[in-house]
Design an enzyme around this catalytic site. Structure first.
Site, PDB file in Angstrom:
ATOM      1  N   GLY A   1      39.527  51.813  15.496  1.00 46.51           N
ATOM      2  CA  GLY A   1      38.904  50.863  16.426  1.00 46.51           C
ATOM      3  C   GLY A   1      37.573  50.433  15.851  1.00 46.51           C
ATOM      4  O   GLY A   1      36.673  51.253  15.664  1.00 46.51           O
TER       5      GLY A   1
ATOM      6  N   ASP B   1      41.349  48.596  12.642  1.00 52.52           N
ATOM      7  CA  ASP B   1      41.449  47.868  13.916  1.00 52.52           C
ATOM      8  C   ASP B   1      42.743  47.064  13.902  1.00 52.52           C
ATOM      9  O   ASP B   1      43.284  46.757  12.834  1.00 52.52           O
ATOM     10  CB  ASP B   1      40.257  46.926  14.128  1.00 52.52           C
ATOM     11  CG  ASP B   1      40.045  46.591  15.617  1.00 52.52           C
ATOM     12  OD1 ASP B   1      39.154  47.208  16.232  1.00 52.52           O
ATOM     13  OD2 ASP B   1      40.784  45.739  16.161  1.00 52.52           O
TER      14      ASP B   1
ATOM     15  N   GLY C   1      33.159  51.776  17.478  1.00 52.60           N
ATOM     16  CA  GLY C   1      33.707  52.173  16.179  1.00 52.60           C
ATOM     17  C   GLY C   1      32.849  51.709  15.011  1.00 52.60           C
ATOM     18  O   GLY C   1      32.591  52.468  14.062  1.00 52.60           O
TER      19      GLY C   1
ATOM     20  N   ARG D   1      35.515  54.260  34.898  1.00 49.34           N
ATOM     21  CA  ARG D   1      36.231  54.622  33.658  1.00 49.34           C
ATOM     22  C   ARG D   1      37.722  54.795  33.939  1.00 49.34           C
ATOM     23  O   ARG D   1      38.552  54.509  33.087  1.00 49.34           O
ATOM     24  CB  ARG D   1      35.636  55.901  33.060  1.00 49.34           C
ATOM     25  CG  ARG D   1      34.208  55.724  32.572  1.00 49.34           C
ATOM     26  CD  ARG D   1      33.663  56.974  31.909  1.00 49.34           C
ATOM     27  NE  ARG D   1      32.305  56.770  31.425  1.00 49.34           N
ATOM     28  CZ  ARG D   1      31.202  57.080  32.110  1.00 49.34           C
ATOM     29  NH1 ARG D   1      31.280  57.617  33.308  1.00 49.34           N
ATOM     30  NH2 ARG D   1      30.008  56.864  31.585  1.00 49.34           N
TER      31      ARG D   1
ATOM     32  N   ASN E   1      44.376  52.060  28.176  1.00 48.59           N
ATOM     33  CA  ASN E   1      43.906  52.916  27.092  1.00 48.59           C
ATOM     34  C   ASN E   1      44.910  54.013  26.749  1.00 48.59           C
ATOM     35  O   ASN E   1      44.974  54.450  25.596  1.00 48.59           O
ATOM     36  CB  ASN E   1      42.518  53.473  27.419  1.00 48.59           C
ATOM     37  CG  ASN E   1      41.453  52.402  27.219  1.00 48.59           C
ATOM     38  OD1 ASN E   1      41.749  51.298  26.755  1.00 48.59           O
ATOM     39  ND2 ASN E   1      40.214  52.715  27.566  1.00 48.59           N
TER      40      ASN E   1
ATOM     41  N   HIS F   1      32.743  63.673  32.134  1.00 49.20           N
ATOM     42  CA  HIS F   1      32.022  62.433  31.854  1.00 49.20           C
ATOM     43  C   HIS F   1      32.287  61.525  33.043  1.00 49.20           C
ATOM     44  O   HIS F   1      33.232  60.763  33.052  1.00 49.20           O
ATOM     45  CB  HIS F   1      32.609  61.821  30.575  1.00 49.20           C
ATOM     46  CG  HIS F   1      31.794  60.712  30.002  1.00 49.20           C
ATOM     47  ND1 HIS F   1      30.431  60.741  29.929  1.00 49.20           N
ATOM     48  CD2 HIS F   1      32.162  59.540  29.423  1.00 49.20           C
ATOM     49  CE1 HIS F   1      29.993  59.637  29.342  1.00 49.20           C
ATOM     50  NE2 HIS F   1      31.025  58.891  29.037  1.00 49.20           N
TER      51      HIS F   1
ATOM     52  N   GLY G   1      35.498  48.135  17.154  1.00 48.61           N
ATOM     53  CA  GLY G   1      34.677  47.426  18.142  1.00 48.61           C
ATOM     54  C   GLY G   1      33.233  47.892  18.006  1.00 48.61           C
ATOM     55  O   GLY G   1      32.820  48.391  16.960  1.00 48.61           O
TER      56      GLY G   1
HETATM   57  N1  LIG Z   1      32.898  58.742  25.455  1.00 47.97           N
HETATM   58  C1  LIG Z   1      31.842  57.993  25.644  1.00 47.97           C
HETATM   59  O1  LIG Z   1      30.769  58.511  25.869  1.00 47.97           O
HETATM   60  C2  LIG Z   1      31.947  56.502  25.576  1.00 47.97           C
HETATM   61  C3  LIG Z   1      30.788  55.708  25.574  1.00 47.97           C
HETATM   62  C4  LIG Z   1      30.921  54.336  25.424  1.00 47.97           C
HETATM   63  C5  LIG Z   1      32.190  53.760  25.301  1.00 47.97           C
HETATM   64  N2  LIG Z   1      33.287  54.558  25.336  1.00 47.97           N
HETATM   65  C6  LIG Z   1      34.642  54.030  25.199  1.00 47.97           C
HETATM   66  O2  LIG Z   1      34.915  53.725  23.841  1.00 47.97           O
HETATM   67  C7  LIG Z   1      35.960  52.755  23.764  1.00 47.97           C
HETATM   68  C8  LIG Z   1      35.555  51.639  22.793  1.00 47.97           C
HETATM   69  O3  LIG Z   1      34.409  50.949  23.267  1.00 47.97           O
HETATM   70  P1  LIG Z   1      33.822  49.693  22.486  1.00 47.97           P
HETATM   71  O4  LIG Z   1      32.523  49.368  23.114  1.00 47.97           O
HETATM   72  O5  LIG Z   1      33.891  49.909  21.020  1.00 47.97           O
HETATM   73  O6  LIG Z   1      34.908  48.570  22.875  1.00 47.97           O
HETATM   74  P2  LIG Z   1      35.274  47.248  22.021  1.00 47.97           P
HETATM   75  O7  LIG Z   1      36.060  46.369  22.912  1.00 47.97           O
HETATM   76  O8  LIG Z   1      34.037  46.706  21.386  1.00 47.97           O
HETATM   77  O9  LIG Z   1      36.192  47.793  20.844  1.00 47.97           O
HETATM   78  C9  LIG Z   1      37.474  48.316  21.031  1.00 47.97           C
HETATM   79  C10 LIG Z   1      38.226  48.010  19.750  1.00 47.97           C
HETATM   80  O10 LIG Z   1      39.492  48.695  19.785  1.00 47.97           O
HETATM   81  C11 LIG Z   1      40.421  47.855  19.116  1.00 47.97           C
HETATM   82  N3  LIG Z   1      41.792  48.255  19.434  1.00 47.97           N
HETATM   83  C12 LIG Z   1      42.516  47.982  20.551  1.00 47.97           C
HETATM   84  N4  LIG Z   1      43.750  48.526  20.438  1.00 47.97           N
HETATM   85  C13 LIG Z   1      43.788  49.158  19.245  1.00 47.97           C
HETATM   86  C14 LIG Z   1      44.775  49.922  18.564  1.00 47.97           C
HETATM   87  N5  LIG Z   1      45.995  50.118  19.105  1.00 47.97           N
HETATM   88  N6  LIG Z   1      44.471  50.410  17.349  1.00 47.97           N
HETATM   89  C15 LIG Z   1      43.260  50.209  16.780  1.00 47.97           C
HETATM   90  N7  LIG Z   1      42.287  49.500  17.390  1.00 47.97           N
HETATM   91  C16 LIG Z   1      42.544  48.988  18.608  1.00 47.97           C
HETATM   92  C17 LIG Z   1      40.053  46.452  19.604  1.00 47.97           C
HETATM   93  O11 LIG Z   1      40.595  45.448  18.787  1.00 47.97           O
HETATM   94  C18 LIG Z   1      38.524  46.516  19.550  1.00 47.97           C
HETATM   95  O12 LIG Z   1      38.013  46.090  18.297  1.00 47.97           O
HETATM   96  C19 LIG Z   1      36.188  52.285  25.209  1.00 47.97           C
HETATM   97  O13 LIG Z   1      37.309  52.949  25.758  1.00 47.97           O
HETATM   98  C20 LIG Z   1      34.918  52.714  25.919  1.00 47.97           C
HETATM   99  O14 LIG Z   1      35.111  52.911  27.302  1.00 47.97           O
HETATM  100  C21 LIG Z   1      33.175  55.906  25.458  1.00 47.97           C
END
Ligand SMILES: NC(=O)c1ccc[n+]([C@@H]2O[C@H](COP(=O)([O-])OP(=O)(O)OC[C@H]3O[C@@H](n4cnc5c(N)ncnc54)[C@H](O)[C@@H]3O)[C@@H](O)[C@H]2O)c1
Length: 318
Positions: free
Chosen positions: A11, A36, A16, A97, A104, A184, A13
């Site tokens: 990922g 990605d 990542g 969440r 997800n 969380h 995004g």
């Molecule tokens: N654990 C934590 O503390 C915490 C904190 C912040 C965000 N998050 C979570 O992290 C995740 C990512 O957040 P983000 O801000 O990067 O979101 P984002 O939308 O910027 O990025 C997500 C990325 O995942 C990619 N993606 C989707 N399906 C995919 C697959 N099958 N294989 C590979 N890549 C794929 C998308 O194309 C995108 O680039 C979210 O679920 C968010 O809720 C967790």
């Protein structure tokens, strides 16, 4: 420490790509792989990151790879010691969440199957939300031993709590120690008895009402950022947390940090992923550490455990 090994980030995004950047800038890995599903996104970001190497002074190479719906491209993660899963939708303002769970979970299944196939010996650090459930699902789908599948949440919640305390008392963050356990989300457990500033108990420096106010702000720390951004969620502090965990695994450091780990009798609790302190090493979780808790904190941890256990019970059907 000499550079070695390979870490993959699934990922590309916000979460990542910032995680990949932090891991590359540590300059302790030979290779950081970023993947990605969006065609060219990971390759473009990898190229951009590689072009920052001379300025930032790191030699780690970043490799970008687009992956397909049938696992195409996943060969790129082969041989990774650690895989950080960030693939998944983030929250929008007003969303919890849990609202992300079905989408997800679909993404997680596809990602975890391919990790098991191409990097069967890796340590997985999951960050996708809802965190506790997606970490449990990653373990079920990969079939990896529990200690090789870890979730990231406690480091972030603890870092947020620390920031708020430091800001309130106008002291350096380095002088503040805080701790959060549990889940969380709504059942995050602030461990006030473990919070100190320059070694002094926090309870001697702030009123119970003020501490509660900072706890509530910490619990809602993610939502506060989401509301300001209006699109997407936090990633600077979250990526710092995940990268720090990956570093501890890579260096087999034995560092103790709050993470989402499988409990097996610790605190009298078993059979769920829960936010606890754990010692990290090359194999993932070396040991869950039982932090001394007051009776009230223990009761809150049991409450958190019951809530996450109930939610994790249905995860296998997602
Ligand atoms: N654990 C934590 O503390 C915490 C904190 C912040 C965000 N998050 C979570 O992290 C995740 C990512 O957040 P983000 O801000 O990067 O979101 P984002 O939308 O910027 O990025 C997500 C990325 O995942 C990619 N993606 C989707 N399906 C995919 C697959 N099958 N294989 C590979 N890549 C794929 C998308 O194309 C995108 O680039 C979210 O679920 C968010 O809720 C967790």
């Amino acid at each position: 420490m000499a550079r070695s090994g390979k870490v993959a980030v699934i990922g590309a995004g916000f979460y990542g790509s910032t995680t990949a950047m932090r891991l590359a800038e540590y300059d302790i890995f030979d290779t950081v792989v970023l993947t990605d599903v969006v065609d060219g996104k990971a390759e473009g970001l990898a190229l951009d990151l590689n072009q920052s190497r001379w300025i930032e002074g790191f030699e780690t190479k970043v490799v970008g790879q687009t992956t397909g719906p049938n696992g195409e491209g996943y060969e790129a993660i082969a041989g990774s010691d650690i895989v950080v899963i960030t693939a998944g939708l983030p929250r929008k303002p007003g969303m919890s969440r849990m609202d992300l769970i079905e989408t997800n979970a679909r993404i997680m299944r596809q990602v975890a199957e391919n990790i098991a196939k191409h990097a069967p010996d890796t340590v997985v650090i999951n960050v996708a939300n809802p965190l506790d459930e997606m970490t449990a699902l990653a373990q079920i789908v990969t079939g990896f031993p529990y200690q090789r599948v870890i979730g990231q949440a406690g480091m972030l919640d603890t870092a947020r709590f620390t920031h708020f305390v430091a800001e309130e008392l106008k002291v350096p963050v380095a002088s503040v120690t805080t701790l959060t356990l549990g889940s969380h989300g709504d059942t995050m457990v602030p461990v006030a008895s473990a919070c100190t500033v320059d070694g002094k108990p926090l309870s001697e420096l702030l009123s119970p009402e003020k501490i509660e106010e900072l706890v509530v702000r910490t619990r809602n720390g993610g939502a506060e950022v989401v509301a300001l951004l209006k699109t997407g969620s936090a990633y600077y502090a979250p990526s710092a947390a995940a990268a720090r965990m990956a570093k501890a695994v890579h260096e087999d450091s034995g560092d103790v940090m709050p993470v989402c780990a499988w409990v097996d009798g610790e605190y009298g609790l078993s059979g769920a992923y829960l936010g606890v302190e754990a010692q990290l090493g090359a194999g993932g979780i070396r040991k869950v550490i039982e932090t001394p808790l007051t009776a009230e904190e223990q009761a809150l941890l049991v409450e958190a455990y019951e809530a996450v256990k109930a939610k994790q019970a249905d995860v296998k059907d997602l």
